[in-house]
Scaffold this active site. Structure first.
Site, short mmCIF file in Angstrom:
data_model
loop_
_atom_site.label_atom_id
_atom_site.label_comp_id
_atom_site.label_asym_id
_atom_site.label_seq_id
_atom_site.Cartn_x
_atom_site.Cartn_y
_atom_site.Cartn_z
N ASP A 52 -2.91 5.36 -3.34
CA ASP A 52 -3.37 6.34 -2.35
C ASP A 52 -2.27 7.33 -2.00
OD1 ASP A 52 -5.95 5.43 -2.17
OD2 ASP A 52 -5.62 4.21 -0.38
N CYS A 60 -10.58 1.12 -7.93
CA CYS A 60 -9.68 1.50 -6.84
C CYS A 60 -9.67 0.37 -5.82
CB CYS A 60 -10.13 2.81 -6.18
SG CYS A 60 -9.13 3.33 -4.76
N LYS A 69 -16.23 6.06 -8.76
CA LYS A 69 -14.99 5.51 -8.20
C LYS A 69 -15.38 4.29 -7.38
CE LYS A 69 -11.01 6.63 -5.25
NZ LYS A 69 -10.39 7.68 -4.39
N TRP A 70 -14.97 3.11 -7.86
CA TRP A 70 -15.36 1.83 -7.26
C TRP A 70 -14.19 1.33 -6.41
CZ3 TRP A 70 -19.75 -1.37 -9.00
CH2 TRP A 70 -19.75 -2.66 -8.44
N ASP A 71 -14.33 1.46 -5.11
CA ASP A 71 -13.22 1.16 -4.19
C ASP A 71 -13.36 -0.24 -3.61
OD1 ASP A 71 -10.89 1.62 -2.81
OD2 ASP A 71 -11.59 3.46 -1.85
N MET A 72 -12.26 -0.76 -3.10
CA MET A 72 -12.21 -2.08 -2.45
C MET A 72 -11.04 -2.06 -1.48
SD MET A 72 -10.73 -5.29 -2.19
CE MET A 72 -9.61 -5.49 -3.57
N TRP A 108 0.84 -1.19 0.00
CA TRP A 108 0.00 0.00 0.00
C TRP A 108 0.88 1.24 0.00
CZ3 TRP A 108 -0.49 4.01 3.63
CH2 TRP A 108 -1.51 4.92 3.35
N ASP A 135 -16.43 11.80 -2.58
CA ASP A 135 -15.82 10.57 -2.10
C ASP A 135 -16.58 10.02 -0.90
OD1 ASP A 135 -13.50 8.68 -1.17
OD2 ASP A 135 -12.79 9.53 -3.06
N ASP A 136 -15.95 9.18 -0.12
CA ASP A 136 -16.55 8.44 0.99
C ASP A 136 -17.22 9.38 1.99
OD1 ASP A 136 -17.19 6.44 2.75
OD2 ASP A 136 -15.13 5.83 3.16
N ARG A 166 -10.15 -2.81 8.30
CA ARG A 166 -10.73 -1.46 8.18
C ARG A 166 -12.18 -1.47 8.69
NH1 ARG A 166 -12.55 2.33 3.91
NH2 ARG A 166 -11.47 4.32 4.16
#
Length: 717
Positions: free
Chosen positions: A536, A514, A464-467, A187, A354-355, A431
C-alpha cells in the site's frame, strides 16, 4: 534430469541440470547425505560421513525427523495417538519413481506441462504400532535447480491419530557456517531483506495470523558467509502456502544445522480417523552457486512459467489506472468516467474501480459481504459504468474484499454465525470487519454465487481481490471440539477451492491478489492470481526496498507497482514524476491518482511513460532480473532486465540523496553477452558487452534528491 536408486547402497540420487540431492536408507531411516553441485558419481559417497557405531539418531542428518526415538532436535512432525502416547517410529517400506509431477489435492503447487520436464520420487514410511503411513514426495525439474517437497499422512490403523505438527520439508546440514536471509517488515514496509549469522540454538520466522503476512514472508535462504548477488552457495526454501507458516533453523551441539518449513504448528491440529489422509503444502527448495541472483532467477523462471497459470501467464499485463488514492470512497459515475477519459488520452489500457461501489460503503465501517451496487453513487448501475469505460477504449476492473464481512451489513444480520468466531467470546474487529468462515461450504457457495453474478453481468476484465485483516478468535461454529484447531487450514482449503472455481469459470479475468498491500504475497496465491499488489506504500523511495526485497523470490511479472500523487499519501514525500515512473515501470505498471489534475507538462511525461512501458514491458515482465545495487546498503539502487536472447537490456539507476562534489560513478552490468556489441538509447556509440560488464557503464551526474536514470540497451545487428 534423473532419479536413480542404488539398491546395494540403498541410496537415492536426484539430479537436475546442475544439482544433486542424495538420500540413503540406514536401518530404515531416510538420511540426508548431500545437496549441492551436481556429482558425476555417488558410489561410496556415504563413506565421507563418519558416525560412531551405535550412535544416537540425534547425530544423524535426517530427511523427515520424528519425535521420541532419540533425536532431541525439533521434529518435522508430531502426533498424538488415541492411547495418549506421542511416539511413532517411521521406517522405510517402499518407494516408486515416476515421470512428471502429480497434483496436490486441494492445494496450489508447481506443475509441469510435459512428463519429460520432471521426475518424482515417493518414499513410503510406516509406523507399525499405529498404522500411520507417511509418504515423502520429491520432484526434480529438468530445467531448474529446484526440488519440490511435500508429505502425505495416511491413517492405515484402526484408531484415530491426531497430527500436531506436519511440516513440508526438513533438511539437515552437517555444518553451521551459514548466514540466514529472510524477508521481514510490516504494513507499508514489506519485504525488507534481513541477514544474520547462524548461532547455536533456534532461529524462527513465522506467521500466526492465518495469512502468510507482511511481517515475514514464507521464504528463507542459507548462504555461505562470502556469498553475494553473483557468487557463492545459496540454499533457498519457499513455501507454496498462504496461511500461518513457520521456517526455522536449529544449530545443535555438533554444529549441524536443521532447516524446517511448513504449516505453523502453533494452534494447528488435524484429526485423522482410520482411512483419512492429510496433505501438506509444497516447499520449493532451490540451489545456486551463482549467489542470491542465481537463486532468485531460478525462482522467477519456475514461478513465472510453472506456478502462475492461465491465459494471462505469458501475456503482457495491461497498464492501469486505479481510483483509490484519487477519490477514496468519495466518487460518482461522472468522476470515475473523467479519470478513465484522462487515462485513455494517455494511452492507459485498464481502469480499476476500487473500494466503495457497493452497499452503503461510504467508509470502511460497513457493507462488506453485500455485493450489490450502490445506486446512490452509480444510479445507472455497474454494467452501465463499465460500458462507458469500455467505450473510451479501456478495459474495466473492479475491487472486492470477498473474505470479509462488516457487522453493519445485511449478510451479517442474516448470518451472524458465518464469521470466524468462538461462541460466547468477544469478536475482535479489525478495520471494523470480521472474517467469513471459508471452512464452511455454504459460505463459499454464497461467495461463488455472489461474485459469479457480477462477473457474468458486468464486462469485467480484472479483479483486485483484497484481504485487510488477520485472524483472531479462530474457531468455527460447525466444527466439533476436537477439530477446532483445523479451522485455519480448512479456511485456506476453502479459499483455494473458491479461487479454483472462479478462475476456471472466468479465465478471461486477470486476478490480482492484495492483502493491505503485500500481506499475502506468497506462491500459494500466485497459483490462482498471477500478480499481487506489492504494498500500500506507493512512495517511490520506499518502493525501492520493497520491490528489491520482493524480487528475492518473486518474478517481476507478479509485482504490482503504481505511480501515485505527491506529496505521497503514506510518506508525505515529494518525488518527481520521472522517478515515480521509473520505479513503477520496474513492475506491473500503473497509476493510482487523479489523472484529471495533471498539468500539461505532466501529461506529456505520463504519455511518454505509457508509450515507453508498452515498448519495454515484455522485457520487464518476462526478462531475467539482475540486481546491481542494493537500497539496503547505500545511497544508490540499481537493477536491470535482460531478454532471454541477450539482445536487449534495460537498466534503472536511482540516487536517493544528492551528494556534493560527487565522484565519477560506474555501474558494472550483468547478464549481457560479452561477444555482442550494444548501443544505448539509440546513440551512435557502440559498447562491447564485455566492457559494460567488466569496466562498467558511466553514470552521468544527477542533480537533486530522489532522481533516476534509465538506459535501454540493444544489441548491434
Amino acid at each position: 534430469m534423473t532419479i536413480t536408486y542404488l539398491e546395494q547402497e540403498q541410496l537415492f540420487h536426484l539430479q537436475s541440470k546442475d544439482m544433486s540431492y542424495i538420500i540413503q536408507l540406514n536401518n530404515g531411516y531416510p538420511l540426508h547425505v548431500y545437496w549441492g553441485k551436481k556429482l558425476r558419481s555417488v558410489s561410496n559417497i556415504t563413506r565421507l560421513l563418519h558416525y560412531p557405531d551405535n550412535a544416537s539418531i540425534d547425530r544423524y542428518p535426517q530427511e523427515y525427523p520424528q519425535y521420541g526415538t532419540g533425536d532431541f532436535r525439533n521434529p518435522a512432525y508430531q502426533v498424538r495417538l488415541e492411547d495418549g502416547s506421542r511416539i511413532t517410529e517411521l521406517v522405510y517400506e517402499s518407494h516408486k519413481i515416476t515421470e512428471g509431477k502429480p497434483k496436490l489435492p486441494g492445494l496450489p503447487a508447481v506443475y509441469v506441462e510435459s512428463e519429460r520436464e520432471s521426475q518424482t520420487l515417493e518414499i513410503k514410511l510406516v509406523d507399525h504400532y499405529s498404522g500411520l503411513s507417511v509418504t515423502l514426495s520429491y520432484t526434480v525439474f529438468e530445467d531448474h535447480n529446484a526440488i519440490s517437497r511435500s508429505v502425505q499422512f495416511l491413517n492405515c490403523g484402526s484408531q484415530s491419530v491426531s497430527l500436531e505438527r506436519a511440516l513440508s520439508a526438513s533438511v539437515d546440514f552437517i555444518d553451521s557456517d551459514y548466514e540466514m536471509i529472510y524477508l521481514a517488515g510490516g504494513w507499508a514496509r514489506e519485504a525488507q531483506v534481513k541477514r544474520r549469522v547462524l548461532e547455536a540454538g533456534l532461529t524462527t520466522i513465522e506467521s500466526r495470523r492465518g495469512a502468510s503476512s507482511a511481517q515475514f514472508n514464507p521464504f528463507m535462504a542459507l548462504a555461505r558467509p562470502n556469498t553475494d548477488e553473483d557468487q557463492g552457495e545459496v540454499f533457498g526454501f519457499s513455501l507454496v502456502y498462504s496461511g500461518s507458516f513457520v521456517a526455522e533453523t536449529e544449530v545443535d551441539y555438533l554444529h549441524s544445522t536443521r532447516v524446517s518449513i511448513g504449516i505453523n504448528p502453533f494452534d494447528f491440529g488435524w484429526l485423522l480417523e482410520p482411512g483419512e489422509s492429510f496433505q501438506t503444502p509444497e516447499a520449493i527448495m532451490v540451489y545456486s552457486t551463482e549467489g542470491l541472483g542465481g537463486m532468485s532467477r531460478t525462482y522467477h523462471r519456475l514461478y513465472r512459467t510453472r506456478l502462475c497459470r492461465g491465459i494471462h501467464r505469458d501475456q503482457e499485463r495491461p497498464i492501469l489506472v486505479n481510483n483509490w488514492e484519487a477519490t477514496y470512497f468519495d466518487f460518482n459515475a461522472e468522476k470515475i468516467e473523467s479519470i478513465a477519459k484522462s487515462g485513455a488520452e494517455l494511452g492507459i489500457e485498464l481502469f480499476v474501480l476500487d473500494d466503495g461501489w457497493f452497499g452503503k460503503r461510504n467508509d470502511d465501517t460497513t457493507s462488506l459481504g453485500d455485493w450489490i451496487v450502490d445506486r446512490t453513487k452509480l444510479p445507472e448501475g455497474l454494467t452501465n459504468l463499465a460500458e462507458r469505460v469500455n467505450s473510451l477504449g479501456l478495459l474495466f476492473g473492479l475491487w472486492f474484499e470477498p473474505e470479509m464481512v462488516s457487522p453493519d451489513s445485511d449478510l451479517y444480520r442474516q448470518h451472524p454465525d458465518w464469521c470466524i468466531h468462538v461462541e460466547g467470546r468477544r469478536r475482535t474487529e479489525g478495520r471494523t470487519q470480521l472474517i467469513l468462515d471459508l471452512s464452511r461450504q455454504e459460505v463459499c457457495d454464497y461467495l461463488l454465487e455472489s461474485l459469479s453474478k457480477i462477473f457474468t453481468s458486468v464486462p469485467i476484465s480484472y479483479v483486485k481481490w483484497d484481504m485487510n485483516r488477520n485472524m483472531t478468535e479462530i474457531g468455527s461454529a460447525t466444527r466439533s471440539a476436537v477439530r477446532q484447531k483445523e479451522t485455519a487450514h480448512r479456511y485456506m482449503l476453502g479459499l483455494y477451492d473458491l479461487l479454483e472455481k472462479l478462475t476456471h469459470q472466468f479465465p478471461h479475468i486477470l486476478f490480482e491478489s492484495c492483502a493491505s498491500g503485500g500481506g499475502r504475497f506468497d506462491p500459494g496465491m500466485l497459483y490462482y492470481m498471477p500478480q499481487t499488489w506489492t504494498s500500500d506504500n506507493t512512495d517511490a523511495i520506499e518502493r525501492l526496498k520493497i520491490q528489491f526485497g520482493t524480487s528475492m523470490v518473486y518474478p517481476v511479472s507478479t509485482i504490482g507497482a503504481h505511480v501515485s500523487a505527491v506529496p505521497n499519501h503514506q510518506m508525505g514525500r515529494t518525488t518527481s514524476l520521472v522517478t515515480r515512473g521509473d520505479v513503477a515501470m520496474s513492475g506491473n505498471f500503473g497509476y493510482e491518482m487523479d489523472l484529471t489534475t495533471f498539468s500539461d507538462d505532466e501529461k506529456v511525461i505520463a504519455k511518454q511513460q505509457v508509450a515507453h512501458y508498452k515498448e519495454i514491458r515484455s522485457l520487464v515482465q518476462q526478462g531475467d532480473l539482475y540486481r546491481l545495487r542494493s537500497p539496503f546498503e547505500g545511497n544508490e539502487t540499481a537493477w536491470m532486465f535482460v531478454s532471454e536472447d541477450k539482445a536487449q537490456a534495460l537498466v534503472y539507476y536511482f540516487q536517493v540523496l544528492a551528494e556534493p562534489n560527487a565522484p565519477l560513478k560506474k555501474l558494472k552490468l550483468k547478464g549481457l553477452d560479452p561477444e555482442l556489441d550494444y548501443t544505448i538509447d539509440e546513440e551512435d556509440i557502440i559498447y562491447g558487452g564485455d566492457r559494460l560488464m567488466h569496466s562498467g557503464l558511466h553514470i552521468p551526474p544527477l542533480h537533486g534528491d530522489f532522481v533516476s536514470k534509465c538506459f535501454h540497451l540493444k544489441a548491434k545487428v
